[in-house]
Design a protein around this motif. Structure first.
Motif, PDB file in Angstrom:
ATOM      1  N   ILE A   1       0.768  -1.310   0.090  1.00  0.00           N
ATOM      2  CA  ILE A   1      -0.078   0.103  -0.049  1.00  0.00           C
ATOM      3  C   ILE A   1       0.960   1.200   0.082  1.00  0.00           C
ATOM      4  O   ILE A   1       0.871   1.963  -0.970  1.00  0.00           O
ATOM      5  N   MET A   2       1.625   1.340   1.255  1.00  0.00           N
ATOM      6  CA  MET A   2       2.427   2.728   1.259  1.00  0.00           C
ATOM      7  C   MET A   2       3.456   3.006   0.327  1.00  0.00           C
ATOM      8  O   MET A   2       3.578   4.228  -0.396  1.00  0.00           O
ATOM      9  N   ILE A   3       4.330   2.043   0.065  1.00  0.00           N
ATOM     10  CA  ILE A   3       5.439   2.280  -0.895  1.00  0.00           C
ATOM     11  C   ILE A   3       5.159   2.124  -2.320  1.00  0.00           C
ATOM     12  O   ILE A   3       5.430   3.396  -2.876  1.00  0.00           O
ATOM     13  N   PRO A   4       3.821   1.478  -2.948  1.00  0.00           N
ATOM     14  CA  PRO A   4       3.711   1.606  -4.193  1.00  0.00           C
ATOM     15  C   PRO A   4       2.827   3.021  -4.312  1.00  0.00           C
ATOM     16  O   PRO A   4       2.797   3.817  -5.522  1.00  0.00           O
ATOM     17  N   GLN A   5       1.856   3.400  -3.479  1.00  0.00           N
ATOM     18  CA  GLN A   5       1.306   4.729  -3.535  1.00  0.00           C
ATOM     19  C   GLN A   5       2.342   5.941  -3.169  1.00  0.00           C
ATOM     20  O   GLN A   5       1.936   6.757  -4.295  1.00  0.00           O
ATOM     21  N   LEU A   6       3.332   5.871  -2.411  1.00  0.00           N
ATOM     22  CA  LEU A   6       4.346   6.797  -2.646  1.00  0.00           C
ATOM     23  C   LEU A   6       4.816   6.835  -4.076  1.00  0.00           C
ATOM     24  O   LEU A   6       5.271   8.041  -4.587  1.00  0.00           O
ATOM     25  N   THR A   7       5.182   5.832  -4.424  1.00  0.00           N
ATOM     26  CA  THR A   7       6.082   5.687  -5.518  1.00  0.00           C
ATOM     27  C   THR A   7       5.048   6.035  -7.053  1.00  0.00           C
ATOM     28  O   THR A   7       5.700   7.082  -7.843  1.00  0.00           O
ATOM     29  N   GLU A   8       3.880   5.845  -7.030  1.00  0.00           N
ATOM     30  CA  GLU A   8       3.025   6.611  -8.126  1.00  0.00           C
ATOM     31  C   GLU A   8       2.791   7.801  -7.786  1.00  0.00           C
ATOM     32  O   GLU A   8       2.865   8.617  -8.945  1.00  0.00           O
ATOM     33  N   THR A   9       2.756   8.482  -6.711  1.00  0.00           N
ATOM     34  CA  THR A   9       2.421   9.965  -6.416  1.00  0.00           C
ATOM     35  C   THR A   9       3.632  10.624  -6.833  1.00  0.00           C
ATOM     36  O   THR A   9       3.457  11.732  -7.554  1.00  0.00           O
ATOM     37  N   ILE A  10       4.688  10.150  -6.547  1.00  0.00           N
ATOM     38  CA  ILE A  10       6.039  10.793  -7.117  1.00  0.00           C
ATOM     39  C   ILE A  10       6.007  10.806  -8.450  1.00  0.00           C
ATOM     40  O   ILE A  10       6.466  11.861  -9.226  1.00  0.00           O
ATOM     41  N   LYS A  11       5.830   9.548  -9.225  1.00  0.00           N
ATOM     42  CA  LYS A  11       5.990   9.716 -10.526  1.00  0.00           C
ATOM     43  C   LYS A  11       4.950  10.841 -11.309  1.00  0.00           C
ATOM     44  O   LYS A  11       5.047  11.360 -12.211  1.00  0.00           O
ATOM     45  N   TYR A  12       3.703  10.740 -10.521  1.00  0.00           N
ATOM     46  CA  TYR A  12       2.543  11.906 -11.058  1.00  0.00           C
ATOM     47  C   TYR A  12       3.036  13.083 -11.027  1.00  0.00           C
ATOM     48  O   TYR A  12       2.946  13.944 -11.745  1.00  0.00           O
ATOM     49  N   ILE A  13       3.852  13.537  -9.817  1.00  0.00           N
ATOM     50  CA  ILE A  13       4.260  14.782  -9.603  1.00  0.00           C
ATOM     51  C   ILE A  13       5.258  15.100 -10.690  1.00  0.00           C
ATOM     52  O   ILE A  13       5.365  16.366 -11.266  1.00  0.00           O
TER      53      ILE A  13
END
Length: 207
Positions: free
Chosen positions: A171-183
């Motif tokens: 949950i947390m690591i994939p979500q952070l990774t995807e959010t960083i890619k989005y930014i």
């Protein structure tokens, strides 16, 4: 994986990158701790299994001897012989650390001077063997309770750690990774738009 609701700024991206680094490090530490706890649990479980088998065997043997004693001796004589115990056992429950978990450590204090609560001349050898066996079983039962409780507490902690590891990993690591890619994607788009605007302004000025 859903992207977190954040402002796509460089400051926010740096903050999320720091969180991702911490989460990744925490995931590794938790996983290593869980692996070591499982190793300790397996060792304790093997000790518990061996101790339980010995306790059950010794208890069965002591009960057989007691049954034989009652069969070769008058039941009233046996009852009188064991009516008044000759010893008392004091238990002191402390704690010891196993992988940061406070598990019980039971200390046994035996204040008995004599093992048998009767005269040896008035009882059968089977009763002697039964009393000796039950005395040995008492210590093993206490040790078994201590080991079994430690196993249960360790198993509970392993389950909690597994939930934390899974939450970080899935949950947390994939979500952070995807959010960083989005930014990053949004910032790249903004930079390209700014570059295009500058080029148009430059063309207008040149004309």
């Amino acid at each position: 994986m859903a992207v977190m609701n954040v402002n796509p700024t460089r400051m926010e991206m740096k903050r999320l990158q720091a969180r991702l680094k911490t989460a990744t490090r925490g995931h590794k530490l938790l996983k290593d701790k869980t692996d070591e706890m499982i190793r300790r649990f397996v060792t304790l479980a093997e000790q518990n299994k061996q101790l339980r088998e010995e306790t059950e065997r010794d208890l069965a043997e002591a009960l057989v001897n007691f049954t034989l004693a009652r069969s070769v001796t008058d039941g009233r004589v046996v009852d009188e012989a064991i009516m008044m115990p000759s010893r008392t056992v004091k238990l002191t429950c402390a704690e010891r650390k196993v992988m940061g978990i406070d598990v019980p450590a039971i200390k046994i204090e035996d204040n008995a001077d004599e093992l048998y609560p009767y005269s040896l001349t008035g009882a059968s050898s089977q009763l002697d063997e039964s009393i000796r066996g039950l005395n040995s079983v008492l210590y093993k039962l206490i040790k078994l309770a201590e080991t079994e409780k430690a196993c249960n507490m360790l198993a509970d902690e392993i389950e909690k750690n597994n939930r934390r590891v899974n939450a970080l990993e899935n949950i947390m690591i994939p979500q952070l990774t995807e959010t960083i890619k989005y930014i990053k994607m949004k910032l790249d788009e903004s930079e390209r738009s700014a570059t295009v605007r500058l080029m148009k302004v430059k063309d207008i000025i040149n004309k």
